[in-house]
Design an enzyme around this catalytic site. Structure first.
Site, PDB file in Angstrom:
ATOM      1  N   GLU A   1       0.843  -1.190   0.000  1.00  0.00           N
ATOM      2  CA  GLU A   1       0.000   0.000   0.000  1.00  0.00           C
ATOM      3  C   GLU A   1       0.880   1.243   0.000  1.00  0.00           C
ATOM      4  OE1 GLU A   1      -3.598  -0.179   2.066  1.00  0.00           O
ATOM      5  OE2 GLU A   1      -3.622  -2.350   2.185  1.00  0.00           O
TER       6      GLU A   1
ATOM      7  N   LYS B   1       0.767   4.373  -5.235  1.00  0.00           N
ATOM      8  CA  LYS B   1       1.445   3.086  -5.241  1.00  0.00           C
ATOM      9  C   LYS B   1       2.505   2.996  -6.338  1.00  0.00           C
ATOM     10  CE  LYS B   1      -2.646   0.701  -3.440  1.00  0.00           C
ATOM     11  NZ  LYS B   1      -3.569  -0.430  -3.630  1.00  0.00           N
TER      12      LYS B   1
END
Length: 273
Positions: A3, A51
């Site tokens: 994440e 990301k």
């Protein structure tokens, strides 16, 4: 899936190893970049956008600027080593790129979406993303506005849509919704105080910058780091009700039916574990 905080941490590792140094060798093991040679290029900085990882380079003679883009997805990773140190993180056949300087070696394993573009054209790769939860340009109002633009979308899916806000994944989605007491299938239009929701998500991600073990509870002990994520069939840490898990879109959602109640007969109310 890594994440936003994991990608941010990875960018810092690459920054410490490569920034302000000259590449003495590059080895790309993907067809589209197989003939690329970055020897002699200087590493300006390593950055993350949601990301996505962005390694920014400068040619010392022509002042040309390029950005090496990579995405970790589910299984990608960057590791750094001292010259001569054995590369032990993953099997060699998973290596996609190797960057060397006189002081360090950066090895990218199973990277995805590898691309090399002029730095001025980074927007072609990341321009679609919403406000970055860990970025200096984080904009809470804009993130909430983007979420609100699709009021019928389920809030869990909306949080995972990187066009709304960049960096949140399944873990922080589940934990944010639990802490706000929101049933994951709630339509966005029925969610009260969207700015408070995205503010909480940002706080959770930001709290884990600089460490690899992610916690949303404040505890780093085994099985105590999260409230509901990964805890399907185990007691809710708040009320003791068994945490449930169910498919939602392309992901698995975790929630507590007592702390995050939904309508009887609604999605996620049957066939769960």
């Amino acid at each position: 899936m890594p994440e936003g905080d994991t990608v941010w941490n990875t960018a810092r590792v690459l920054e410490r190893a490569l920034a302000d140094r000259i590449l003495t060798e590059s080895d790309f093991r993907v067809p589209r970049l197989a003939t690329t040679d970055l020897t002699g290029w200087a590493v300006r900085e390593s950055a993350s956008r949601g990301k996505h990882l962005l390694l920014r380079l400068r040619h010392p003679e022509s002042d040309r600027r390029l950005t090496l883009h990579s995405h970790l997805r589910m299984d990608g990773a960057w590791r750094t080593y001292a010259p001569g140190q054995r590369w032990t993180a993953r099997p060699a056949h998973l290596i996609r790129v190797v960057l060397r300087t006189s002081e360090a070696v950066a090895v990218g394993y199973h990277l995805h979406d590898l691309a090399l573009v002029p730095t001025g054209q980074e927007s072609t790769l990341v321009g679609h993303l919403g406000p970055d939860l860990l970025g200096a340009d984080w904009d809470e109002v804009e993130a909430a506005r983007r979420l609100a633009a699709a009021p019928t979308v389920e809030i869990a899916d909306a949080l995972l849509d990187q066009r709304n806000l960049a960096g949140i994944g399944n873990l922080y989605k589940a934990e944010t919704l639990f802490l706000r007491g929101l049933w994951p299938w709630t339509p966005v239009g029925e969610v009260p105080d969207l700015p408070a929701l995205v503010r909480l998500a940002r706080r959770l991600l930001a709290s884990n910058r600089g460490r690899w073990l992610q916690t949303t509870t404040g505890s780093l002990r085994h099985n105590e780091a999260n409230y509901v994520y990964g805890r399907g069939g185990r007691p809710c840490r708040r009320c003791g009700t068994l945490v449930r898990r169910a498919e939602q879109g392309e992901r698995i959602t975790f929630w507590c039916p007592h702390c995050q109640p939904g309508p009887v007969g609604g999605p996620g109310r049957s066939g769960v574990r």
